[in-house]
Write a protein that holds these residues in place. Structure first.
Motif, PDB file in Angstrom:
ATOM      1  N   MET A   1     -36.577 -14.861  20.527  1.00 10.56           N
ATOM      2  CA  MET A   1     -36.925 -14.224  19.264  1.00 10.56           C
ATOM      3  C   MET A   1     -36.765 -12.714  19.322  1.00 10.56           C
ATOM      4  O   MET A   1     -36.318 -12.071  18.382  1.00 10.56           O
ATOM      5  N   LYS A   2     -37.105 -12.148  20.496  1.00 12.69           N
ATOM      6  CA  LYS A   2     -36.985 -10.697  20.647  1.00 12.69           C
ATOM      7  C   LYS A   2     -35.524 -10.284  20.573  1.00 12.69           C
ATOM      8  O   LYS A   2     -35.170  -9.272  19.952  1.00 12.69           O
ATOM      9  N   LYS A   3     -34.631 -11.095  21.204  1.00 13.30           N
ATOM     10  CA  LYS A   3     -33.200 -10.805  21.129  1.00 13.30           C
ATOM     11  C   LYS A   3     -32.706 -10.891  19.694  1.00 13.30           C
ATOM     12  O   LYS A   3     -31.955 -10.050  19.217  1.00 13.30           O
ATOM     13  N   HIS A   4     -33.116 -11.955  18.990  1.00 13.62           N
ATOM     14  CA  HIS A   4     -32.711 -12.117  17.593  1.00 13.62           C
ATOM     15  C   HIS A   4     -33.132 -10.909  16.770  1.00 13.62           C
ATOM     16  O   HIS A   4     -32.357 -10.374  15.972  1.00 13.62           O
ATOM     17  N   SER A   5     -34.364 -10.469  16.945  1.00  8.49           N
ATOM     18  CA  SER A   5     -34.892  -9.353  16.167  1.00  8.49           C
ATOM     19  C   SER A   5     -34.160  -8.063  16.471  1.00  8.49           C
ATOM     20  O   SER A   5     -33.805  -7.303  15.560  1.00  8.49           O
ATOM     21  N   LYS A   6     -33.907  -7.807  17.757  1.00  9.19           N
ATOM     22  CA  LYS A   6     -33.250  -6.563  18.158  1.00  9.19           C
ATOM     23  C   LYS A   6     -31.829  -6.492  17.612  1.00  9.19           C
ATOM     24  O   LYS A   6     -31.429  -5.490  17.008  1.00  9.19           O
ATOM     25  N   GLN A   7     -31.066  -7.566  17.818  1.00 10.97           N
ATOM     26  CA  GLN A   7     -29.678  -7.546  17.367  1.00 10.97           C
ATOM     27  C   GLN A   7     -29.583  -7.616  15.848  1.00 10.97           C
ATOM     28  O   GLN A   7     -28.710  -7.002  15.242  1.00 10.97           O
ATOM     29  N   GLY A   8     -30.509  -8.357  15.223  1.00  3.61           N
ATOM     30  CA  GLY A   8     -30.529  -8.397  13.764  1.00  3.61           C
ATOM     31  C   GLY A   8     -30.832  -7.035  13.170  1.00  3.61           C
ATOM     32  O   GLY A   8     -30.240  -6.637  12.165  1.00  3.61           O
ATOM     33  N   LEU A   9     -31.747  -6.289  13.812  1.00  9.79           N
ATOM     34  CA  LEU A   9     -32.074  -4.941  13.354  1.00  9.79           C
ATOM     35  C   LEU A   9     -30.870  -4.017  13.495  1.00  9.79           C
ATOM     36  O   LEU A   9     -30.595  -3.199  12.599  1.00  9.79           O
ATOM     37  N   CYS A  10     -30.131  -4.146  14.605  1.00 12.68           N
ATOM     38  CA  CYS A  10     -28.941  -3.307  14.811  1.00 12.68           C
ATOM     39  C   CYS A  10     -27.891  -3.580  13.743  1.00 12.68           C
ATOM     40  O   CYS A  10     -27.272  -2.647  13.211  1.00 12.68           O
ATOM     41  N   ILE A  11     -27.696  -4.861  13.416  1.00 14.37           N
ATOM     42  CA  ILE A  11     -26.726  -5.210  12.372  1.00 14.37           C
ATOM     43  C   ILE A  11     -27.185  -4.653  11.027  1.00 14.37           C
ATOM     44  O   ILE A  11     -26.382  -4.098  10.251  1.00 14.37           O
ATOM     45  N   LEU A  12     -28.481  -4.769  10.740  1.00 12.61           N
ATOM     46  CA  LEU A  12     -29.009  -4.253   9.481  1.00 12.61           C
ATOM     47  C   LEU A  12     -28.827  -2.742   9.384  1.00 12.61           C
ATOM     48  O   LEU A  12     -28.393  -2.225   8.342  1.00 12.61           O
ATOM     49  N   ILE A  13     -29.129  -2.034  10.467  1.00 10.06           N
ATOM     50  CA  ILE A  13     -28.960  -0.576  10.472  1.00 10.06           C
ATOM     51  C   ILE A  13     -27.496  -0.210  10.251  1.00 10.06           C
ATOM     52  O   ILE A  13     -27.172   0.713   9.495  1.00 10.06           O
ATOM     53  N   SER A  14     -26.593  -0.931  10.919  1.00 11.03           N
ATOM     54  CA  SER A  14     -25.161  -0.634  10.770  1.00 11.03           C
ATOM     55  C   SER A  14     -24.702  -0.852   9.332  1.00 11.03           C
ATOM     56  O   SER A  14     -23.902  -0.074   8.797  1.00 11.03           O
ATOM     57  N   VAL A  15     -25.200  -1.894   8.689  1.00 14.74           N
ATOM     58  CA  VAL A  15     -24.840  -2.158   7.288  1.00 14.74           C
ATOM     59  C   VAL A  15     -25.371  -1.048   6.389  1.00 14.74           C
ATOM     60  O   VAL A  15     -24.672  -0.567   5.475  1.00 14.74           O
ATOM     61  N   LEU A  16     -26.596  -0.607   6.635  1.00 10.86           N
ATOM     62  CA  LEU A  16     -27.157   0.488   5.849  1.00 10.86           C
ATOM     63  C   LEU A  16     -26.353   1.766   6.027  1.00 10.86           C
ATOM     64  O   LEU A  16     -26.118   2.510   5.061  1.00 10.86           O
ATOM     65  N   MET A  17     -25.927   2.036   7.265  1.00 14.08           N
ATOM     66  CA  MET A  17     -25.092   3.212   7.522  1.00 14.08           C
ATOM     67  C   MET A  17     -23.800   3.140   6.715  1.00 14.08           C
ATOM     68  O   MET A  17     -23.370   4.130   6.109  1.00 14.08           O
ATOM     69  N   MET A  18     -23.180   1.948   6.708  1.00 14.10           N
ATOM     70  CA  MET A  18     -21.936   1.794   5.952  1.00 14.10           C
ATOM     71  C   MET A  18     -22.171   1.969   4.461  1.00 14.10           C
ATOM     72  O   MET A  18     -21.392   2.654   3.781  1.00 14.10           O
ATOM     73  N   VAL A  19     -23.230   1.373   3.944  1.00  9.12           N
ATOM     74  CA  VAL A  19     -23.506   1.455   2.507  1.00  9.12           C
ATOM     75  C   VAL A  19     -23.734   2.904   2.090  1.00  9.12           C
ATOM     76  O   VAL A  19     -23.162   3.389   1.094  1.00  9.12           O
ATOM     77  N   ILE A  20     -24.564   3.623   2.856  1.00 12.58           N
ATOM     78  CA  ILE A  20     -24.840   5.022   2.519  1.00 12.58           C
ATOM     79  C   ILE A  20     -23.567   5.861   2.621  1.00 12.58           C
ATOM     80  O   ILE A  20     -23.262   6.680   1.746  1.00 12.58           O
ATOM     81  N   GLY A  21     -22.806   5.650   3.703  1.00 13.70           N
ATOM     82  CA  GLY A  21     -21.573   6.413   3.883  1.00 13.70           C
ATOM     83  C   GLY A  21     -20.553   6.138   2.804  1.00 13.70           C
ATOM     84  O   GLY A  21     -19.916   7.058   2.273  1.00 13.70           O
ATOM     85  N   ILE A  22     -20.393   4.865   2.448  1.00 11.50           N
ATOM     86  CA  ILE A  22     -19.410   4.475   1.431  1.00 11.50           C
ATOM     87  C   ILE A  22     -19.792   5.024   0.061  1.00 11.50           C
ATOM     88  O   ILE A  22     -18.961   5.610  -0.650  1.00 11.50           O
ATOM     89  N   LEU A  23     -21.057   4.858  -0.323  1.00 10.22           N
ATOM     90  CA  LEU A  23     -21.492   5.346  -1.638  1.00 10.22           C
ATOM     91  C   LEU A  23     -21.417   6.867  -1.714  1.00 10.22           C
ATOM     92  O   LEU A  23     -20.982   7.432  -2.733  1.00 10.22           O
ATOM     93  N   GLY A  24     -21.821   7.550  -0.636  1.00  8.22           N
ATOM     94  CA  GLY A  24     -21.736   9.009  -0.628  1.00  8.22           C
ATOM     95  C   GLY A  24     -20.308   9.490  -0.743  1.00  8.22           C
ATOM     96  O   GLY A  24     -20.011  10.428  -1.506  1.00  8.22           O
ATOM     97  N   ALA A  25     -19.392   8.842   0.000  1.00 10.97           N
ATOM     98  CA  ALA A  25     -17.981   9.221  -0.064  1.00 10.97           C
ATOM     99  C   ALA A  25     -17.404   8.962  -1.442  1.00 10.97           C
ATOM    100  O   ALA A  25     -16.646   9.778  -1.986  1.00 10.97           O
ATOM    101  N   LYS A  26     -17.769   7.816  -2.040  1.00 15.32           N
ATOM    102  CA  LYS A  26     -17.261   7.470  -3.366  1.00 15.32           C
ATOM    103  C   LYS A  26     -17.712   8.482  -4.410  1.00 15.32           C
ATOM    104  O   LYS A  26     -16.912   8.953  -5.237  1.00 15.32           O
ATOM    105  N   ILE A  27     -18.976   8.849  -4.367  1.00 16.55           N
ATOM    106  CA  ILE A  27     -19.518   9.801  -5.347  1.00 16.55           C
ATOM    107  C   ILE A  27     -18.821  11.149  -5.229  1.00 16.55           C
ATOM    108  O   ILE A  27     -18.437  11.770  -6.239  1.00 16.55           O
ATOM    109  N   LEU A  28     -18.621  11.609  -3.993  1.00 12.34           N
ATOM    110  CA  LEU A  28     -18.045  12.940  -3.805  1.00 12.34           C
ATOM    111  C   LEU A  28     -16.544  12.961  -4.099  1.00 12.34           C
ATOM    112  O   LEU A  28     -16.037  13.923  -4.680  1.00 12.34           O
ATOM    113  N   GLN A  29     -15.806  11.909  -3.692  1.00 10.51           N
ATOM    114  CA  GLN A  29     -14.358  11.963  -3.907  1.00 10.51           C
ATOM    115  C   GLN A  29     -13.983  11.808  -5.380  1.00 10.51           C
ATOM    116  O   GLN A  29     -12.874  12.172  -5.784  1.00 10.51           O
TER     117      GLN A  29
END
Length: 658
Positions: A1-29
């Motif tokens: 369960m600890k492995k699932h939580s850790k890796q799931g959190l990493c995937i979630l953080i990476s998705v959030l990074m992409m969403v923020i980066g993509i939306l910020g880039a779209k707004i500015l360009q």
């Protein structure tokens, strides 16, 4: 369960990074929705598919057409390379049209005998652009960086013979045309023309031996300079340009940088200007100083009445959002591999368990580590020097239709061969005697684990590409940060990716074995993150050395040291240190969590081939003619593959012996 939580959190953080980066880039360009970006693909007047991005500010209408700038990228790249110029110009009320040069990006490749025609696609873009209702045909300009500057010159010659609509040209890190077959000439006439000359340029701004005024990119790579780019303004080419085509021998005084010089042509006034920067050729991709001069020039020659100054940028923040999105994509790929390996039954066979830094056996083990690292660095530098001496940075043939992937692939393959030979020597002379266990290191995998490893990597690559293509389709944002990253590509690029992928895969697999199976130890300290960063930096040193060597001597002497006889030695490996550093760090982190060195190696090898072919130039040889191929390339390929595979087989047999 600890492995699932850790890796799931990493995937979630990476998705959030992409969403923020993509939306910020779209707004500015899109300048907060005030600029409409239109992806256009046409069958050009020359008979080839031409791809463009048209940036239309809301102020540009059929009733009030806007001044328009056609923006052309440099060699081995695409219109996304110069997207930041389009963004800043469109914010100021210009229609900006970014053009994919023929053979690059999404534009069709030309036969070699047509390579220098029609501005390599730029003038076909002009022909299309003047038909758009929101384009003011009385205010048309060209902006070209590097080879794009040469394309602007070629487009100008077309314009002189045809539409005569181009009113201004800005050349970023690219020589202006100063000669024709009869000698010095004024080819620009009553136009406004400016040049930004960098003092440390590997290609341009030097007087060269047997200089006839023509330009050949491949020839320029190996041309010895007679003068320094740092002294460009005082050389004959620059003075003739500032004197509107006069022979410098007939001029009375020396003209200087920054000053705008005018000439009355009767019906119009033409201007010439040279800006000088203490930068390198590649800084055209990111430098605020370059952007400042570009905006300053267009505000002078084609003012739009904007209230924005030439120092008001958003592209720097836009780049930060792009970097965040790219970092999120890389993190997503690494996290997905670890999650599938650690947390799913289907791919559990590829998991060798989390790893801890192993204690260093003895002082001699430390000495061997540093000796092999130093030898790897020195021999890798020598490999690149040797390839430059053979002129392979420009090599193409019927199979290898692009020079850069072939050259970079050879560097990777041969440096990988050097690394695995040193690893084998280390094992025989040190590791085996000290009882090093290849089985425990993750070096050996059974067939089931191998198949599961390959499957995990392919699923991850497919997932990453699905994200790249979906984001481009849905919001028109790519994952390119300056010259690193990924973007959508056509099916015509897949064969090239497949062709060079084995070279990159072997390199990163060998590197992963070396830094992980062999050297996941406390030799660089007991802190994992610090150890990972240091080992990644060491891997990047060979190409980083070349950059420091070339530009260091450039800064100190004003002359190009021609590393291995290649003028563009630094340009050719410019992206390597950053890519290798991140790739090795990713390999290290994946191994740390899975104990499998092949997962990260195969992933980084495939993604390196994709990144290389995202942007490289594709050339099509003229029908009925033969390539001047060389057996040396194929000999080196065979030697590299044999050495790497031979060493891996030897180590595998040693593992089986226990």
């Amino acid at each position: 369960m600890k492995k699932h939580s850790k890796q799931g959190l990493c995937i979630l953080i990476s998705v959030l990074m992409m969403v923020i980066g993509i939306l910020g880039a779209k707004i500015l360009q899109t300048d907060f929705g005030r600029v409409d970006i239109r992806n256009v693909s046409i069958d050009s007047q020359s008979g080839y598919t031409l791809s463009m991005d048209v940036y239309v500010p809301e102020s540009a209408t059929a009733e009030d057409p806007a001044a328009t700038v056609f923006v052309q990228h440099g060699g081995n790249n695409n219109k996304e390379e110069i997207q930041h110029y389009c963004i800043e110009l469109a914010r100021r009320g210009y229609v900006a049209i970014g053009v994919d040069m023929y053979g690059m990006g999404e534009s069709e490749a030309l036969p070699d005998d047509q390579w220098l025609t029609q501005g390599r696609g730029l003038y076909d873009a002009v022909r299309y652009g003047v038909t758009l209702p929101y384009v003011d045909t009385e205010r048309i300009s060209l902006l070209g960086y590097s080879r794009g500057g040469k394309a602007a010159g070629e487009a100008l010659e077309c314009d002189n013979a045809e539409l005569n609509v181009v009113k201004a040209i800005f050349l970023i890190h690219s020589d202006p045309i100063v000669r024709n077959s009869e000698g010095y000439a004024d080819v620009y006439g009553a136009r406004d023309v400016a040049v930004l000359a960098d003092k440390n340029d590997e290609f341009f701004f030097s007087e060269k031996a047997n200089d006839d005024g023509t330009y050949s990119n491949d020839a320029n790579k190996y041309a010895e300079n007679l003068s320094s780019p740092a002294e460009y303004v005082i050389n004959n080419s620059a003075q003739s340009f500032l004197y509107f085509g006069e022979d410098p021998a007939n001029t009375s005084e020396q003209r200087v940088a920054e000053t705008v010089y005018e000439k009355d042509y009767g019906d119009a006034i033409g201007t010439r200007q040279i800006f000088v920067s203490n930068e390198t050729h590649m800084s055209g991709w990111y430098s605020p100083l370059v952007m400042n001069r570009v905006l300053q020039f267009f505000d002078r020659v084609m003012p739009t009445g904007t209230t924005l100054s030439e120092n008001s940028y958003i592209y720097t923040i836009w780049n930060i959002f792009k970097l965040l999105a790219l970092a999120g994509l890389v993190m997503f790929g690494a996290s997905l591999i670890v999650w599938m390996t650690n947390c799913t039954k289907a791919f559990k066979a590829a998991d060798r368990g989390p790893q801890e830094l192993r204690p260093v056996a003895s002082g001699s083990a430390r000495a061997w580590f540093w000796m092999t690292q130093l030898a790897s660095i020195l021999l890798s530098i020598l490999v690149i020097w040797f390839l430059n001496r053979q002129g392979l940075a420009s090599y193409r043939d019927a199979l290898f239709t692009s020079a850069n992937p072939t050259y970079h692939g050879l560097i990777a393959l041969l440096c990988g061969a050097v690394n695995i030979v040193l690893t084998t020597i280390w094992y025989v002379c040190c590791g085996k005697k000290q009882g090093f266990d290849l089985n425990a290191s993750g070096f050996g995998l059974n067939w089931n684990a191998c198949l599961k490893t390959i499957a995990v990597v392919l699923i991850t690559v497919a997932s990453m590409l699905l994200i790249v293509f979906s984001v481009d389709y849905l919001v028109d944002v790519n994952f390119l940060f300056i010259y690193w990253g990924f973007m959508k590509f056509g099916t015509n690029r897949i064969p090239g990716m497949i062709l060079v992928a084995p070279m990159y895969i072997l390199f990163y697999v060998v590197m992963s074995i070396s830094i992980n199976s062999i050297n996941f130890t406390q030799v660089l300290g007991k802190h994992k993150w610090l150890s990972n960063l240091i080992i990644s930096f060491i891997a990047a040193i060979p190409t980083l050395f070349i950059l420091c060597y070339v530009y260091g001597i450039f800064k100190a002497t004003g002359s190009n040291p021609m590393f291995g006889g290649l003028a563009s030695a630094a340009t050719a490996v410019y992206a390597f240190p950053g890519f290798v550093f991140v790739a090795i760090f990713v390999c290290r982190m994946i191994y740390q969590n899975t104990g499998n060195p092949y997962l990260g190696g195969i992933l980084c090898g495939i993604m390196a081939a994709i990144a290389e072919w995202n942007v490289c130039e594709i050339r099509v040889h003229t029908p009925g003619t033969a390539y001047d191929g060389t057996g040396l390339v194929y000999t080196l390929l065979v030697v590299g593959f044999i050495v790497i595979i031979g060493c891996l087989i030897f180590l595998s047999r040693q593992r089986q012996k226990g």
